[in-house]
Design a protein around this motif. Structure first.
Motif, PDB file in Angstrom:
ATOM      1  N   SER A   1       7.378 -34.003  32.658  1.00 49.04           N
ATOM      2  CA  SER A   1       7.855 -32.621  32.560  1.00 49.04           C
ATOM      3  C   SER A   1       9.369 -32.476  32.665  1.00 49.04           C
ATOM      4  CB  SER A   1       7.206 -31.790  33.664  1.00 49.04           C
ATOM      5  OG  SER A   1       7.673 -32.204  34.932  1.00 49.04           O
ATOM      6  N   GLY A   2      10.084 -33.598  32.690  1.00 53.90           N
ATOM      7  CA  GLY A   2      11.539 -33.499  32.856  1.00 53.90           C
ATOM      8  C   GLY A   2      11.904 -32.806  34.157  1.00 53.90           C
ATOM      9  N   HIS A   3      11.289 -33.256  35.237  1.00 50.35           N
ATOM     10  CA  HIS A   3      11.467 -32.669  36.570  1.00 50.35           C
ATOM     11  C   HIS A   3      11.085 -31.189  36.570  1.00 50.35           C
ATOM     12  CE1 HIS A   3      13.239 -36.131  38.657  1.00 50.35           C
ATOM     13  NE2 HIS A   3      13.673 -36.449  37.459  1.00 50.35           N
ATOM     14  N   PHE A   4       9.949 -30.890  35.913  1.00 51.21           N
ATOM     15  CA  PHE A   4       9.328 -29.564  35.880  1.00 51.21           C
ATOM     16  C   PHE A   4      10.154 -28.531  35.111  1.00 51.21           C
ATOM     17  CE2 PHE A   4       8.521 -31.399  40.232  1.00 51.21           C
ATOM     18  CZ  PHE A   4       7.353 -32.046  39.870  1.00 51.21           C
ATOM     19  N   LYS A   5      10.988 -28.978  34.178  1.00 45.69           N
ATOM     20  CA  LYS A   5      11.833 -28.058  33.426  1.00 45.69           C
ATOM     21  C   LYS A   5      11.498 -27.974  31.939  1.00 45.69           C
ATOM     22  CE  LYS A   5      15.657 -28.623  36.595  1.00 45.69           C
ATOM     23  NZ  LYS A   5      16.949 -29.203  36.856  1.00 45.69           N
ATOM     24  N   SER A   6      10.604 -28.824  31.451  1.00 43.75           N
ATOM     25  CA  SER A   6      10.315 -28.828  30.016  1.00 43.75           C
ATOM     26  C   SER A   6       9.576 -27.558  29.602  1.00 43.75           C
ATOM     27  CB  SER A   6       9.475 -30.052  29.636  1.00 43.75           C
ATOM     28  OG  SER A   6       8.139 -29.882  30.074  1.00 43.75           O
ATOM     29  N   ALA A   7       9.703 -27.225  28.327  1.00 40.88           N
ATOM     30  CA  ALA A   7       9.022 -26.040  27.791  1.00 40.88           C
ATOM     31  C   ALA A   7       7.508 -26.193  27.894  1.00 40.88           C
ATOM     32  CB  ALA A   7       9.442 -25.811  26.340  1.00 40.88           C
ATOM     33  N   ILE A   8       7.010 -27.388  27.659  1.00 44.74           N
ATOM     34  CA  ILE A   8       5.563 -27.608  27.731  1.00 44.74           C
ATOM     35  C   ILE A   8       5.071 -27.370  29.156  1.00 44.74           C
ATOM     36  CG2 ILE A   8       3.768 -29.389  27.580  1.00 44.74           C
ATOM     37  CD1 ILE A   8       5.365 -30.455  25.126  1.00 44.74           C
ATOM     38  N   CYS A   9       5.806 -27.835  30.126  1.00 43.44           N
ATOM     39  CA  CYS A   9       5.442 -27.626  31.527  1.00 43.44           C
ATOM     40  C   CYS A   9       5.433 -26.132  31.854  1.00 43.44           C
ATOM     41  CB  CYS A   9       6.433 -28.357  32.435  1.00 43.44           C
ATOM     42  SG  CYS A   9       6.193 -28.041  34.195  1.00 43.44           S
ATOM     43  N   ARG A  10       6.472 -25.431  31.487  1.00 47.00           N
ATOM     44  CA  ARG A  10       6.623 -24.014  31.837  1.00 47.00           C
ATOM     45  C   ARG A  10       5.671 -23.112  31.051  1.00 47.00           C
ATOM     46  NH1 ARG A  10       9.643 -22.996  36.429  1.00 47.00           N
ATOM     47  NH2 ARG A  10      11.100 -24.684  36.660  1.00 47.00           N
ATOM     48  N   GLU A  11       5.597 -23.312  29.742  1.00 44.22           N
ATOM     49  CA  GLU A  11       4.775 -22.442  28.895  1.00 44.22           C
ATOM     50  C   GLU A  11       3.287 -22.697  29.080  1.00 44.22           C
ATOM     51  OE1 GLU A  11       5.983 -23.037  24.849  1.00 44.22           O
ATOM     52  OE2 GLU A  11       8.045 -22.433  25.272  1.00 44.22           O
ATOM     53  N   ASN A  12       2.908 -23.954  29.256  1.00 51.13           N
ATOM     54  CA  ASN A  12       1.492 -24.333  29.279  1.00 51.13           C
ATOM     55  C   ASN A  12       0.945 -24.551  30.684  1.00 51.13           C
ATOM     56  OD1 ASN A  12       2.097 -24.451  26.579  1.00 51.13           O
ATOM     57  ND2 ASN A  12       1.510 -26.566  26.286  1.00 51.13           N
ATOM     58  N   PHE A  13       1.786 -24.442  31.709  1.00 51.73           N
ATOM     59  CA  PHE A  13       1.398 -24.804  33.075  1.00 51.73           C
ATOM     60  C   PHE A  13       0.849 -26.227  33.078  1.00 51.73           C
ATOM     61  CE2 PHE A  13       0.894 -20.099  33.295  1.00 51.73           C
ATOM     62  CZ  PHE A  13       1.851 -19.861  34.257  1.00 51.73           C
ATOM     63  N   ASN A  14       1.478 -27.114  32.311  1.00 47.75           N
ATOM     64  CA  ASN A  14       0.993 -28.481  32.123  1.00 47.75           C
ATOM     65  C   ASN A  14       2.016 -29.451  32.717  1.00 47.75           C
ATOM     66  OD1 ASN A  14       0.044 -30.949  31.179  1.00 47.75           O
ATOM     67  ND2 ASN A  14      -0.525 -30.148  29.177  1.00 47.75           N
ATOM     68  N   LEU A  15       1.808 -29.845  33.950  1.00 42.20           N
ATOM     69  CA  LEU A  15       2.713 -30.762  34.644  1.00 42.20           C
ATOM     70  C   LEU A  15       2.586 -32.193  34.144  1.00 42.20           C
ATOM     71  CD1 LEU A  15       2.016 -29.540  38.271  1.00 42.20           C
ATOM     72  CD2 LEU A  15       4.143 -29.232  37.015  1.00 42.20           C
ATOM     73  N   ALA A  16       1.386 -32.580  33.734  1.00 41.46           N
ATOM     74  CA  ALA A  16       1.089 -33.978  33.455  1.00 41.46           C
ATOM     75  C   ALA A  16       1.266 -34.355  31.986  1.00 41.46           C
ATOM     76  CB  ALA A  16      -0.338 -34.302  33.899  1.00 41.46           C
ATOM     77  N   GLY A  17       1.573 -33.413  31.131  1.00 40.62           N
ATOM     78  CA  GLY A  17       1.708 -33.722  29.705  1.00 40.62           C
ATOM     79  C   GLY A  17       0.369 -34.064  29.065  1.00 40.62           C
ATOM     80  N   ILE A  18      -0.703 -33.477  29.563  1.00 41.53           N
ATOM     81  CA  ILE A  18      -2.047 -33.773  29.054  1.00 41.53           C
ATOM     82  C   ILE A  18      -2.202 -33.168  27.664  1.00 41.53           C
ATOM     83  CG2 ILE A  18      -4.526 -33.434  29.422  1.00 41.53           C
ATOM     84  CD1 ILE A  18      -3.865 -33.323  32.461  1.00 41.53           C
ATOM     85  N   LYS A  19      -2.555 -34.014  26.709  1.00 32.98           N
ATOM     86  CA  LYS A  19      -2.717 -33.559  25.328  1.00 32.98           C
ATOM     87  C   LYS A  19      -4.166 -33.249  24.980  1.00 32.98           C
ATOM     88  CE  LYS A  19       1.271 -35.456  23.026  1.00 32.98           C
ATOM     89  NZ  LYS A  19       1.712 -36.030  21.779  1.00 32.98           N
ATOM     90  N   THR A  20      -5.085 -34.032  25.495  1.00 32.98           N
ATOM     91  CA  THR A  20      -6.496 -33.869  25.139  1.00 32.98           C
ATOM     92  C   THR A  20      -7.336 -33.816  26.390  1.00 32.98           C
ATOM     93  OG1 THR A  20      -6.104 -35.164  23.146  1.00 32.98           O
ATOM     94  CG2 THR A  20      -8.386 -34.837  23.783  1.00 32.98           C
ATOM     95  N   SER A  21      -8.110 -32.740  26.525  1.00 31.31           N
ATOM     96  CA  SER A  21      -9.030 -32.611  27.637  1.00 31.31           C
ATOM     97  C   SER A  21     -10.090 -31.597  27.239  1.00 31.31           C
ATOM     98  CB  SER A  21      -8.305 -32.132  28.892  1.00 31.31           C
ATOM     99  OG  SER A  21      -9.225 -31.946  29.946  1.00 31.31           O
ATOM    100  N   ARG A  22     -11.319 -31.923  27.577  1.00 33.28           N
ATOM    101  CA  ARG A  22     -12.421 -31.007  27.269  1.00 33.28           C
ATOM    102  C   ARG A  22     -12.938 -30.355  28.548  1.00 33.28           C
ATOM    103  NH1 ARG A  22     -14.994 -35.416  23.505  1.00 33.28           N
ATOM    104  NH2 ARG A  22     -13.752 -35.069  21.653  1.00 33.28           N
TER     105      ARG A  22
END
Length: 161
Positions: free
Chosen positions: A87-108
């Protein structure tokens, strides 16, 4: 007026819309040029009232580690380091927009509410952590008894402090 040639070669007058068009265009240009308030939109955010919530969990090492321990994460300090990298120390857009800390791409899992930027979207950071622990437990279950010769690998690894 504009003249139109009919099929029988007679000339018929038709109405021209050139001047009303020019007048309308000029009026719009004047209104846009002399607008006293700034109407430029600099940023657009898509908000869905039913799904977007402010997550009260602070993005600090201690808060994330405490939540991971509470969820039964194996080696929460390693998970925290992974989250910081992803997450780039919790600053990335994916972390902030998606509430995704782990960078998870696929999950069911039940925690995923959608996809954005080719990553899973969660309702909260806690839901992301729950999904991470769920994925970790599934992985550990798959390797238990197969990875280490003595067996009970998961039990042994969870006891490491």
């Amino acid at each position: 007026m504009i003249f139109k040639l009919n099929e029988d070669l007679s000339i018929k007058k038709t109405r021209s819309y050139k001047w009303p068009f020019v007048a309308s265009l000029a009026t719009n240009i004047i209104l846009l040029a002399y607008n006293p308030t700034e109407t430029i939109i600099k940023t657009v955010h898509l908000i869905q009232r039913d799904t977007v919530k402010i997550d009260p969990m602070p993005l600090t090492d201690s808060a994330i580690t405490a939540e991971l321990v509470k969820l039964g994460c194996v080696l929460p300090n390693v998970a925290l380091a992974q989250f910081k990298i992803e997450s780039g120390h919790f600053k990335s857009a994916i972390c902030r927009e998606n509430f995704n800390l782990a960078g998870i791409k696929t999950s069911r899992s039940e925690y995923v509410i959608g996809r954005n930027r080719d990553h899973c979207v969660y309702r909260s950071y806690r839901d992301c952590l729950k999904d991470y622990v769920r994925i970790q437990n599934r992985y550990l279950k798959n390797i238990d008894g197969k990875y280490a010769a003595p067996g009970k690998y998961v039990e042994r690894i969870t006891q490491v402090k």
